[in-house]
Design an enzyme around this catalytic site. Structure first.
Site, PDB file in Angstrom:
ATOM      1  N   SER A  74      35.127  15.086   9.266  1.00  7.44           N
ATOM      2  CA  SER A  74      35.557  16.010  10.316  1.00  7.44           C
ATOM      3  C   SER A  74      34.374  16.493  11.143  1.00  7.44           C
ATOM      4  O   SER A  74      33.600  15.703  11.649  1.00  7.44           O
ATOM      5  CB  SER A  74      36.328  17.156   9.682  1.00  7.44           C
ATOM      6  N   ASP A 133      36.741  17.293  18.642  1.00  4.26           N
ATOM      7  CA  ASP A 133      35.753  17.224  17.566  1.00  4.26           C
ATOM      8  C   ASP A 133      35.649  15.764  17.109  1.00  4.26           C
ATOM      9  O   ASP A 133      36.332  14.887  17.652  1.00  4.26           O
ATOM     10  CB  ASP A 133      36.091  18.188  16.419  1.00  4.26           C
ATOM     11  N   ASP A 184      36.577  13.873  14.648  1.00  4.68           N
ATOM     12  CA  ASP A 184      37.715  13.084  14.171  1.00  4.68           C
ATOM     13  C   ASP A 184      38.959  13.312  15.018  1.00  4.68           C
ATOM     14  O   ASP A 184      40.044  12.824  14.696  1.00  4.68           O
ATOM     15  CB  ASP A 184      37.991  13.331  12.679  1.00  4.68           C
TER      16      ASP A 184
HETATM   17 MG    MG Z   1      38.482  17.747  12.788  1.00  2.00          MG
END
Ligand code: MG
Length: 451
Positions: A100, A242, A244
């Site tokens: 992430s 962001d 991902d």
């Molecule tokens: Mg994320």
């Protein structure tokens, strides 16, 4: 060398520092446990754009093959694309190699059920049980298959988005958009989505190679290049994902970050304007959501912080929309997961339908101010303090789903121990900054007094 304790095992996955707590051996062991848990059939495997992705993905393939599974390599894909594709291909499960928004030296594995959802707490417990017992399935030489490659996942996601959006209305506005994909997985889909929606697009960091000129978290302080580019190109709006691509932050046409909560508020209002239904958000989401839902005559249900909690409740309530205030919009019409592309589509629809500028659109959302602070405190201290605070405010409307949240009419304060650091976090929301700051300060004073 940093300590091996940096390996974090939680709901739906594991993350750690590559070459330290997260090695190919660790990844393979988790993947072997997942292959045993999921069964000997198709498992979708995708990854984000960070440089350790291919190395860890190979370890995952190796372990899944050994367990007799049929791994399908879909390459670099946004996390919502991976989730959606597991369901679309009727796979038994999926593995996403991603950390992430963590810094580049981190990576991790997230495990996905055949429903295309992160493993829920009960499923995680069952899977971790297999992991800890270490009794993994092994196919033997005869039962080993090969890794299949499929490159259609982003297109499957795109089709689903276009089917649910008012494409013609957005095309007519010929919006000018700057998209900052953070050098992440969003780069494989955002340009195509914007093109299909007839936008004139300027891209920042839209090569999925993990290199990004800002920290990956799309918080307001990280959006200065996007702001400048929006102003320079006289764009209608700026989008920041962001790494991902499950979260989306917005910058208005004047180059001002619109605030983390605005993405969800605008998306909720857009969906409720078309097809009203219940709304599910986490405990921290803005009171603006309650105002918008009240206007549409639908209820709001609140859950613990965390995507899994929001998504489970959203499915249970058959909600029309939901999400988290950090730019994580969940639109189940596309797929029940946080999806920055669904969010982008809904924001563009809002601009097209209202014929307003982004800043004017923002002014139509009830405004509240969120103030966040923290004080030092171990989980033990936090637990004691929360019990005392609860007693003190017992007559108020409170929620103890996650720490302690106390509602004071049009404002609230949320006190909870940090999951990762020795801090007690205090968040307050009110109509003005001064009121929210007063609320935070009064709780800091209370905590000091009660410690
Ligand atoms: Mg994320």
């Amino acid at each position: 060398m940093k300590s091996k304790s940096s390996l974090k095992v939680g709901i739906s996955g594991v993350r750690g520092i590559v070459g330290d707590s997260l090695s190919p051996q660790v990844a393979a062991r988790f993947a072997a446990a997942f292959g045993t848990y999921a069964g000997r059939a198709r498992i979708i495997v995708g990854r984000d754009a960070r440089s350790s992705g291919p190395m860890l993905t190979e370890a995952v393939f190796s372990a899944l093959l050994a367990a007799g599974c049929r791994p399908v390599d879909i390459g670099i894909c946004p996390i919502p694309t991976i989730l959606l594709y597991v369901k679309e291909r009727r796979a038994l499960g999926g593995v996403a190699v991603t950390a992430s928004h963590n810094p580049g030296e981190w990576n991790g594995l997230k495990f996905i059920s055949g429903r295309g959802l992160y493993l829920n707490p009960a499923e995680t417990a069952e899977f971790l049980d297999i992991y800890h017992q270490g009794d993994f399935a092994f196919a033997g030489a005869e039962g080993i298959r090969t890794v299949e490659r499929e490159d259609g996942a982003p297109h499957a996601h795109l089709r689903r988005l276009l089917r649910n959006l008012d494409v013609e209305a957005v095309r007519k506005r010929k919006l000018r958009v700057v998209a900052d994909c953070a050098g992440g997985a969003g780069s494989v889909l955002m340009p195509a989505l914007l093109e299909e929606l007839g936008c004139r697009t300027v891209l920042i960091d839209a090569v999925p190679d993990g290199s990004c000129s800002r920290p990956s978290e799309p918080t307001p302080e990280n959006l200065s290049e996007l702001s400048r580019t929006v102003v320079k190109n006289r764009a209608d709006i700026g989008f920041a994902q962001d790494a991902d691509a499950d979260r989306l932050a917005l910058v208005d046409e004047k180059g001002r970050p619109m605030g983390e909560d605005m993405t969800l508020a605008l998306a909720v209002r857009r969906v409720l304007g078309g097809k009203p239904g219940p709304v599910v958000v986490n405990l921290s989401a803005s009171l603006a959501i309650d105002d918008i839902a009240r206007e549409a005559g639908v209820p709001v249900f609140r859950t613990k912080i965390g995507e899994t909690h929001v998504v489970e409740e959203l499915l249970r309530r058959k909600a029309a929309i939901g999400g988290e205030g950090n730019g994580g919009v969940v639109w189940p019409a596309v797929h029940p997961c946080r999806d920055s592309f669904a969010a982008a589509g809904l924001i563009l629809e809002s601009l097209a339908a209202s014929n307003r500028t982004a800043s004017a659109l923002r002014r139509t959302i009830p405004s509240y101010v969120l103030v966040k602070d923290k004080v030092e405190g171990t989980p033990d201290q936090a637990h004691r303090i929360l019990a005392r605070l609860k007693k003190r405010h017992g007559r108020r409307e409170i929620s103890t789903l996650d720490g302690l949240k106390i509602f004071f009419g049009r404002s609230w304060v949320h006190v909870r121990p940090s999951n990762t650091e020795p801090f007690i976090r205090i968040t307050a929301e009110a109509k003005t900054k001064a009121a929210a700051e007063r609320l935070v300060q009064s709780f800091k004073d209370d905590i000091r007094e009660l410690s």
